[in-house]
Design a protein around this motif. Structure first.
Motif, PDB file in Angstrom:
ATOM      1  N   GLY A 126      42.760 -70.760  10.506  1.00 49.97           N
ATOM      2  CA  GLY A 126      41.556 -70.350  11.216  1.00 49.97           C
ATOM      3  C   GLY A 126      41.055 -68.979  10.846  1.00 49.97           C
ATOM      4  O   GLY A 126      40.138 -68.454  11.490  1.00 49.97           O
ATOM      5  N   ASN A 127      41.625 -68.367   9.813  1.00 50.41           N
ATOM      6  CA  ASN A 127      41.135 -67.065   9.356  1.00 50.41           C
ATOM      7  C   ASN A 127      39.809 -67.245   8.617  1.00 50.41           C
ATOM      8  O   ASN A 127      39.704 -68.095   7.723  1.00 50.41           O
ATOM      9  CB  ASN A 127      42.129 -66.400   8.397  1.00 50.41           C
ATOM     10  CG  ASN A 127      43.452 -66.088   9.051  1.00 50.41           C
ATOM     11  OD1 ASN A 127      43.500 -65.585  10.161  1.00 50.41           O
ATOM     12  ND2 ASN A 127      44.542 -66.393   8.350  1.00 50.41           N
ATOM     13  N   TRP A 128      38.814 -66.412   8.968  1.00 51.79           N
ATOM     14  CA  TRP A 128      37.550 -66.394   8.233  1.00 51.79           C
ATOM     15  C   TRP A 128      37.708 -65.445   7.059  1.00 51.79           C
ATOM     16  O   TRP A 128      38.135 -64.304   7.224  1.00 51.79           O
ATOM     17  CB  TRP A 128      36.425 -65.931   9.144  1.00 51.79           C
ATOM     18  CG  TRP A 128      35.086 -65.868   8.455  1.00 51.79           C
ATOM     19  CD1 TRP A 128      34.220 -66.897   8.276  1.00 51.79           C
ATOM     20  CD2 TRP A 128      34.476 -64.717   7.851  1.00 51.79           C
ATOM     21  NE1 TRP A 128      33.105 -66.468   7.603  1.00 51.79           N
ATOM     22  CE2 TRP A 128      33.228 -65.134   7.318  1.00 51.79           C
ATOM     23  CE3 TRP A 128      34.854 -63.380   7.704  1.00 51.79           C
ATOM     24  CZ2 TRP A 128      32.365 -64.257   6.665  1.00 51.79           C
ATOM     25  CZ3 TRP A 128      34.003 -62.509   7.044  1.00 51.79           C
ATOM     26  CH2 TRP A 128      32.765 -62.944   6.537  1.00 51.79           C
ATOM     27  N   ARG A 129      37.357 -65.910   5.846  1.00 53.27           N
ATOM     28  CA  ARG A 129      37.601 -65.119   4.638  1.00 53.27           C
ATOM     29  C   ARG A 129      36.364 -65.117   3.750  1.00 53.27           C
ATOM     30  O   ARG A 129      35.769 -66.173   3.479  1.00 53.27           O
ATOM     31  CB  ARG A 129      38.815 -65.683   3.893  1.00 53.27           C
ATOM     32  CG  ARG A 129      40.062 -65.642   4.764  1.00 53.27           C
ATOM     33  CD  ARG A 129      41.205 -66.482   4.255  1.00 53.27           C
ATOM     34  NE  ARG A 129      41.838 -65.899   3.082  1.00 53.27           N
ATOM     35  CZ  ARG A 129      43.067 -66.223   2.672  1.00 53.27           C
ATOM     36  NH1 ARG A 129      43.779 -67.114   3.352  1.00 53.27           N
ATOM     37  NH2 ARG A 129      43.577 -65.666   1.597  1.00 53.27           N
ATOM     38  N   ALA A 130      35.976 -63.929   3.321  1.00 52.54           N
ATOM     39  CA  ALA A 130      34.809 -63.765   2.451  1.00 52.54           C
ATOM     40  C   ALA A 130      35.225 -62.921   1.256  1.00 52.54           C
ATOM     41  O   ALA A 130      35.771 -61.824   1.429  1.00 52.54           O
ATOM     42  CB  ALA A 130      33.672 -63.088   3.206  1.00 52.54           C
ATOM     43  N   VAL A 177      37.321 -59.835   2.562  1.00 51.54           N
ATOM     44  CA  VAL A 177      37.172 -59.447   3.960  1.00 51.54           C
ATOM     45  C   VAL A 177      37.723 -60.583   4.810  1.00 51.54           C
ATOM     46  O   VAL A 177      37.311 -61.737   4.661  1.00 51.54           O
ATOM     47  CB  VAL A 177      35.701 -59.176   4.317  1.00 51.54           C
ATOM     48  CG1 VAL A 177      35.571 -58.826   5.802  1.00 51.54           C
ATOM     49  CG2 VAL A 177      35.147 -58.035   3.458  1.00 51.54           C
ATOM     50  N   VAL A 178      38.658 -60.267   5.719  1.00 48.03           N
ATOM     51  CA  VAL A 178      39.325 -61.293   6.516  1.00 48.03           C
ATOM     52  C   VAL A 178      39.099 -61.020   8.001  1.00 48.03           C
ATOM     53  O   VAL A 178      39.345 -59.910   8.480  1.00 48.03           O
ATOM     54  CB  VAL A 178      40.837 -61.350   6.220  1.00 48.03           C
ATOM     55  CG1 VAL A 178      41.493 -62.442   7.057  1.00 48.03           C
ATOM     56  CG2 VAL A 178      41.084 -61.594   4.738  1.00 48.03           C
ATOM     57  N   GLY A 179      38.635 -62.042   8.699  1.00 45.91           N
ATOM     58  CA  GLY A 179      38.588 -62.012  10.158  1.00 45.91           C
ATOM     59  C   GLY A 179      39.735 -62.853  10.674  1.00 45.91           C
ATOM     60  O   GLY A 179      39.658 -64.094  10.709  1.00 45.91           O
ATOM     61  N   PHE A 180      40.823 -62.196  11.049  1.00 48.34           N
ATOM     62  CA  PHE A 180      42.032 -62.933  11.433  1.00 48.34           C
ATOM     63  C   PHE A 180      41.803 -63.723  12.720  1.00 48.34           C
ATOM     64  O   PHE A 180      41.137 -63.274  13.644  1.00 48.34           O
ATOM     65  CB  PHE A 180      43.213 -61.974  11.603  1.00 48.34           C
ATOM     66  CG  PHE A 180      43.693 -61.415  10.296  1.00 48.34           C
ATOM     67  CD1 PHE A 180      44.358 -62.211   9.386  1.00 48.34           C
ATOM     68  CD2 PHE A 180      43.456 -60.087   9.958  1.00 48.34           C
ATOM     69  CE1 PHE A 180      44.793 -61.707   8.166  1.00 48.34           C
ATOM     70  CE2 PHE A 180      43.885 -59.569   8.750  1.00 48.34           C
ATOM     71  CZ  PHE A 180      44.552 -60.380   7.855  1.00 48.34           C
ATOM     72  N   SER A 181      42.400 -64.904  12.754  1.00 45.35           N
ATOM     73  CA  SER A 181      42.158 -65.846  13.847  1.00 45.35           C
ATOM     74  C   SER A 181      42.920 -65.511  15.118  1.00 45.35           C
ATOM     75  O   SER A 181      42.516 -65.908  16.212  1.00 45.35           O
ATOM     76  CB  SER A 181      42.547 -67.252  13.388  1.00 45.35           C
ATOM     77  OG  SER A 181      43.921 -67.273  12.993  1.00 45.35           O
ATOM     78  N   GLU A 182      44.027 -64.824  14.998  1.00 46.00           N
ATOM     79  CA  GLU A 182      44.897 -64.594  16.167  1.00 46.00           C
ATOM     80  C   GLU A 182      45.725 -63.343  15.968  1.00 46.00           C
ATOM     81  O   GLU A 182      46.620 -63.303  15.127  1.00 46.00           O
ATOM     82  CB  GLU A 182      45.819 -65.804  16.378  1.00 46.00           C
ATOM     83  CG  GLU A 182      46.962 -65.588  17.344  1.00 46.00           C
ATOM     84  CD  GLU A 182      46.524 -65.377  18.769  1.00 46.00           C
ATOM     85  OE1 GLU A 182      45.999 -64.276  19.055  1.00 46.00           O
ATOM     86  OE2 GLU A 182      46.708 -66.284  19.600  1.00 46.00           O
ATOM     87  N   GLU A 183      45.391 -62.299  16.722  1.00 44.85           N
ATOM     88  CA  GLU A 183      46.179 -61.070  16.717  1.00 44.85           C
ATOM     89  C   GLU A 183      46.735 -60.772  18.101  1.00 44.85           C
ATOM     90  O   GLU A 183      47.831 -60.245  18.254  1.00 44.85           O
ATOM     91  CB  GLU A 183      45.312 -59.898  16.231  1.00 44.85           C
ATOM     92  CG  GLU A 183      46.067 -58.598  16.002  1.00 44.85           C
ATOM     93  CD  GLU A 183      45.908 -57.601  17.141  1.00 44.85           C
ATOM     94  OE1 GLU A 183      46.335 -56.449  16.984  1.00 44.85           O
ATOM     95  OE2 GLU A 183      45.369 -57.975  18.200  1.00 44.85           O
ATOM     96  N   GLU A 184      45.976 -61.125  19.129  1.00 39.77           N
ATOM     97  CA  GLU A 184      46.322 -60.736  20.497  1.00 39.77           C
ATOM     98  C   GLU A 184      47.480 -61.533  21.090  1.00 39.77           C
ATOM     99  O   GLU A 184      48.192 -61.041  21.961  1.00 39.77           O
ATOM    100  CB  GLU A 184      45.094 -60.870  21.406  1.00 39.77           C
ATOM    101  CG  GLU A 184      43.904 -60.010  21.014  1.00 39.77           C
ATOM    102  CD  GLU A 184      44.128 -58.518  21.292  1.00 39.77           C
ATOM    103  OE1 GLU A 184      45.238 -58.154  21.728  1.00 39.77           O
ATOM    104  OE2 GLU A 184      43.208 -57.741  21.065  1.00 39.77           O
ATOM    105  N   GLY A 185      47.651 -62.790  20.666  1.00 37.21           N
ATOM    106  CA  GLY A 185      48.735 -63.601  21.222  1.00 37.21           C
ATOM    107  C   GLY A 185      48.432 -64.179  22.588  1.00 37.21           C
ATOM    108  O   GLY A 185      49.357 -64.547  23.320  1.00 37.21           O
ATOM    109  N   VAL A 186      47.149 -64.291  22.951  1.00 37.33           N
ATOM    110  CA  VAL A 186      46.791 -64.735  24.303  1.00 37.33           C
ATOM    111  C   VAL A 186      47.089 -66.212  24.503  1.00 37.33           C
ATOM    112  O   VAL A 186      47.732 -66.594  25.486  1.00 37.33           O
ATOM    113  CB  VAL A 186      45.301 -64.445  24.593  1.00 37.33           C
ATOM    114  CG1 VAL A 186      44.863 -65.093  25.907  1.00 37.33           C
ATOM    115  CG2 VAL A 186      45.053 -62.947  24.632  1.00 37.33           C
ATOM    116  N   ARG A 187      46.644 -67.049  23.603  1.00 36.35           N
ATOM    117  CA  ARG A 187      46.731 -68.488  23.847  1.00 36.35           C
ATOM    118  C   ARG A 187      48.147 -69.023  23.756  1.00 36.35           C
ATOM    119  O   ARG A 187      48.581 -69.802  24.616  1.00 36.35           O
ATOM    120  CB  ARG A 187      45.829 -69.242  22.864  1.00 36.35           C
ATOM    121  CG  ARG A 187      45.866 -70.745  23.067  1.00 36.35           C
ATOM    122  CD  ARG A 187      44.857 -71.482  22.206  1.00 36.35           C
ATOM    123  NE  ARG A 187      44.975 -72.925  22.404  1.00 36.35           N
ATOM    124  CZ  ARG A 187      44.258 -73.843  21.757  1.00 36.35           C
ATOM    125  NH1 ARG A 187      43.346 -73.440  20.864  1.00 36.35           N
ATOM    126  NH2 ARG A 187      44.441 -75.127  21.986  1.00 36.35           N
TER     127      ARG A 187
END
Length: 417
Positions: A69-73, A127-137
């Motif tokens: 689920g990481n967004w990558r450009a 450029v990466v928008g990581f899908s999960e850093e917070e660990g909430v779900r």
């Protein structure tokens, strides 16, 4: 913008405003109307990816969403055999979050490529928008960055509150869990750069817009339980009580005292569950959490050993039993000296202090920095506020970060050539 703006060029302000507008746009992608809540692989993440795709397409970048689920450009260098610089942060949020934690770092990655749109670089940039850093779900942080370094496979059977596994969440999002291995970044990695709000009060107290991160503090997270004897609050004399809450309270104060007397150590008891939880019943059991952090692992571990010894002493003195379970341990991550030196050079060249700070919060750089060279730049957090709807960032600070980041990329290009 076809060329990099110069100092005091109004184009910096325009680009900073565009970055903040993008953050506001992404804030609309939420699971809870009226709040910013966007957890790992939730439906609103599709909208966040789509919004970022628009800017990336304008820059001519190749985009994809990997199996984690990481967004990558990716911007390709004219040199096919070039190394890759990763710029990124995370797109997920805590519940009822602010608009900038993580997200700003992703948007600034695109902003830097906008500033250098017409400048050839001797390295690829992803450029990466990581899908999960917070660990909430799923209660496990850094799933996205773990996938990038190839260590996410062991998390596929972890379940969320609804009993759904990570593997099922990936499938439900429309991704192929069988290709998770392809999310691992291949090729020769030059390093990782993360721009992030400080999430604390230090830079504001020192009247500095930016901070050079020298290390990310290591963390120990534990669950502890003190068990005594529930009994009638009116008929049980004080000398005959086995009150689990007073024992837990003594431990909470011991943790605070140790942290106050150990430079750089922070200790937090963020949750207490008191059982049976009635006003006229002596507490028979207390479950609590402990979060312990320090930039030096040996200091943190020594502090933890002292606190656990104190827990045992408190329990013995009060006729209680106790248990502890280590739930998470992340090693302290020093930033790479070479990349940090370049970032320091960029700060000084743009007229900013390069005094170093330690990040008490965890970041994706903790994971990537254990595999590849990593550097971090903090932006001042007004009021020291984060993980809160009132989280903010100042437009001049964003301009400054863009100027420093652009100079850093140019300095890195000179070295790479």
């Amino acid at each position: 913008m076809t060329t990099s703006p110069t100092v005091n060029d109004p184009a910096w302000s325009e680009l900073a405003q565009r970055a903040l507008a993008c953050c506001a746009d992404l804030a609309a992608c939420t699971e809870v109307p009226g709040q910013i809540t966007r957890t790992f692989l939730s439906a609103p993440m599709h909208g966040a990816h789509a919004r970022l795709d628009v800017w990336a397409a304008d820059l001519g970048l190749d985009t994809q969403v990997d199996a984690a689920g990481n967004w990558r450009a990716t911007r390709r260098s004219p040199r096919p055999d070039a190394r890759t610089l990763v710029i990124g942060s995370h797109l997920d949020t805590v519940p009822n979050a602010g608009a900038y934690d993580g997200v700003l770092g992703v948007v600034l990655g695109l902003s830097l490529l906008e500033a250098l749109r017409a400048t050839p670089l001797p390295y690829h940039v992803e450029v990466v928008g990581f899908s999960e850093e917070e660990g909430v779900r799923f209660g496990v942080p850094f799933i996205g960055s773990r996938a990038l370094i190839g260590t996410a496979d062991g998390l596929l059977q972890v379940t969320d509150a609804q009993g759904k596994t990570v593997a099922q969440a990936i499938t439900d999002y429309g991704l192929d869990v069988g290709t998770l291995g392809d999310a691992q970044l291949s090729g020769d990695v030059l390093g990782y750069l993360e721009l992030h709000i400080e999430q604390g009060p230090v830079l504001e107290a020192e009247a500095r817009p930016l901070g050079l991160v020298e290390a990310i503090a290591g963390q120990s997270r534990l669950s502890l339980t003190f068990t005594g004897k529930a009994n009638h609050a009116g008929t049980t004399p004080m000398r005959l009580r086995r009150d689990a809450l007073t024992g837990a309270s003594a431990f909470v104060l011991a943790a605070e005292t140790l942290a106050q007397n150990t430079p750089g150590l922070v200790a937090t008891v963020g949750s207490l569950i008191v059982l049976p939880g009635a006003g006229n019943v002596i507490p028979g059991e207390v479950q609590l959490t402990l979060d312990l952090r320090h930039a030096q692992d040996e200091v943190r571990r020594e502090a933890l050993a002292r606190l656990l010894a104190q827990a045992g002493q408190i329990a013995e003195e009060r006729g209680l039993s106790w248990t502890s379970e280590l739930r998470m341990e992340e090693l302290a991550t020093p930033m790479n000296p070479a990349l940090t030196a370049l970032l320091e050079q960029a700060l000084r060249a743009e007229g900013h202090s390069a005094a170093a700070v330690v990040s008490g919060a965890g970041h994706d750089a903790m994971l990537l920095g254990q595999v590849w060279p990593a550097a971090m730049l903090f932006l001042r957090s007004p009021g020291g506020l984060s993980h809160h709807p009132d989280e903010a960032v100042l437009l001049p600070d964003v301009e400054a970060a863009l100027q420093v980041g652009t100079r850093f990329l140019r300095l890195l290009a000179e070295e790479a050539r």
